[in-house]
Design a protein around this motif. Structure first.
Motif, PDB file in Angstrom:
ATOM      1  N   ASN A 196       1.010   0.996  -3.644  1.00 25.81           N
ATOM      2  CA  ASN A 196      -0.236   1.781  -3.627  1.00 25.81           C
ATOM      3  C   ASN A 196      -1.429   0.978  -4.152  1.00 25.81           C
ATOM      4  OD1 ASN A 196      -1.757   4.060  -3.057  1.00 25.81           O
ATOM      5  ND2 ASN A 196      -1.398   5.001  -5.056  1.00 25.81           N
ATOM      6  N   TYR A 200       0.830  -1.200   0.000  1.00 25.21           N
ATOM      7  CA  TYR A 200       0.000   0.000   0.000  1.00 25.21           C
ATOM      8  C   TYR A 200       0.868   1.254   0.000  1.00 25.21           C
ATOM      9  CZ  TYR A 200      -2.991  -3.834   1.504  1.00 25.21           C
ATOM     10  OH  TYR A 200      -3.620  -5.038   1.605  1.00 25.21           O
ATOM     11  N   ASP A 201       0.327   2.374   0.477  1.00 27.60           N
ATOM     12  CA  ASP A 201       1.064   3.634   0.495  1.00 27.60           C
ATOM     13  C   ASP A 201       0.991   4.241   1.890  1.00 27.60           C
ATOM     14  OD1 ASP A 201       2.628   5.644  -0.463  1.00 27.60           O
ATOM     15  OD2 ASP A 201       1.224   6.359  -1.978  1.00 27.60           O
TER      16      ASP A 201
END
Length: 343
Positions: free
Chosen positions: A69, A37-38
């Motif tokens: 992301n 993810y981010d």
């Protein structure tokens, strides 16, 4: 000693320093951290913090961070492209060890390296089994799984029921989005022993309208809403654009007639009342220590047991709890305050 000789000695010394620095840089163990993810996602930030608390003290490592992301882009095409970019980063950086966090990194970025004897792999945040990724067939992989702290959550619900003037009923309704991680978590939620409560329903919403209907049904046929994750709820069916998480939780709190409790700290960040979730700090700390054992002590990854999480965090928003008339023992407030998760 002549001036000329002094100058030559200075030059020789400087050259030696440059060569030593070059040798140090060239001999540094290379660590690549791949996050599914981010950093706009609280879980990712917590895992990073846990990693840095250990790895920042190892100045002899050369560390690179890469973020896929994928949380806000759940479609398979995006994930495949993100996985290709992560794999290219592996080729470019040529790490001695790859740390991969959450399932998307395992699935889309690491399949070419699971049997590479030159690269050790350390995972975190796998919601289910390692079998889909082939890790059970390799000798260069270890890590820590992610599991929802369901027993601790059940104990907390029992405390609320015993202490609140308006005690909770027994019917739990689980609501989550339709992401792969939620579908995996749902298997565990639906198989769990919730007694003295019972899981009345488990619902998955892909759009905001579906979410609203699920909340309305839970308000009518349940006593408590339990939310797993909600990052991937579309504004409208067939159209791009997710409902901002804070907007979704604000709507849910405003429209649910029954208490709403989350299974991750991100819900508290989005304005929720109460949550209990796996500790990203623990995940980061454990995999950082595994990394140090492999790189500094020469322990093969296969000799480091893959482990289950042991820690969880409590998140509280007192004003909303007061509004719902819910109480918990003081130890919960103390715990959430100590971890800076009391609001």
């Amino acid at each position: 000693m002549t001036r000329k000789l002094k100058n030559w000695l200075v030059v020789a010394f400087l050259l030696l320093v440059v060569l030593l620095l070059f040798w140090f840089k060239a001999s540094q163990p290379r660590v690549l951290v791949i996050q599914s993810y981010d950093t706009d996602y609280m879980w990712t930030r917590d895992v990073d913090t846990g990693l840095r608390r250990v790895l920042d003290g190892n100045l002899h490592y050369k560390i690179q961070w890469h973020y896929m992301n994928a949380k806000r882009h759940p479609d398979a095409d995006f994930k495949r492209r993100a996985g290709m970019l992560a794999a290219r980063e592996i080729e470019r950086f040529r790490p001695d060890l790859v740390i991969a966090i959450d399932d998307d990194a395992q699935k889309y970025a690491l399949k070419e390296y699971i049997k590479d004897p030159k690269v050790s792999l350390v995972f975190a945040g796998i919601n289910g089994s390692v079998i889909p990724y082939g890790y059970h067939l390799t000798k260069n992989v270890t890590g820590i799984f992610e599991r929802k702290p369901l027993n601790s959550l059940r104990s907390m619900l029992s405390e609320i029921r015993d202490r609140s003037g308006n005690p909770l009923g027994k019917r739990i309704v689980h609501i989550g989005d339709k992401s792969a991680s939620v579908m995996e978590d749902s298997k565990e939620i639906e198989a769990a022993d919730w007694s003295p409560f019972r899981l009345a329903a488990s619902k998955h919403a892909g759009t905001f309208d579906e979410w609203k209907r699920a909340v309305a049904a839970a308000s009518a046929g349940g006593d408590l809403i339990l939310i797993s994750n909600y990052q991937n709820v579309l504004r409208q069916d067939g159209r791009e654009g997710f409902v901002p998480p804070a907007e979704l939780i604000e709507w849910t709190e405003a429209n649910s007639r029954v208490p709403v409790i989350g299974m991750g700290g991100f819900m508290m960040e989005d304005g929720g009342m109460l949550a209990i979730g796996a500790s990203g700090f623990e995940q980061g700390d454990v995999i950082a220590r595994m990394t140090s054992a492999i790189l500094d002590k020469g322990v093969p990854a296969k000799d480091i047991p893959q482990v289950m999480p042991r820690q969880y965090l409590v998140y509280m928003r007192q004003a909303v709890m007061d509004k719902r008339g819910l109480k918990l023992p003081d130890i919960y407030e103390a715990f959430s305050r100590a971890s800076n998760n009391y609001h």
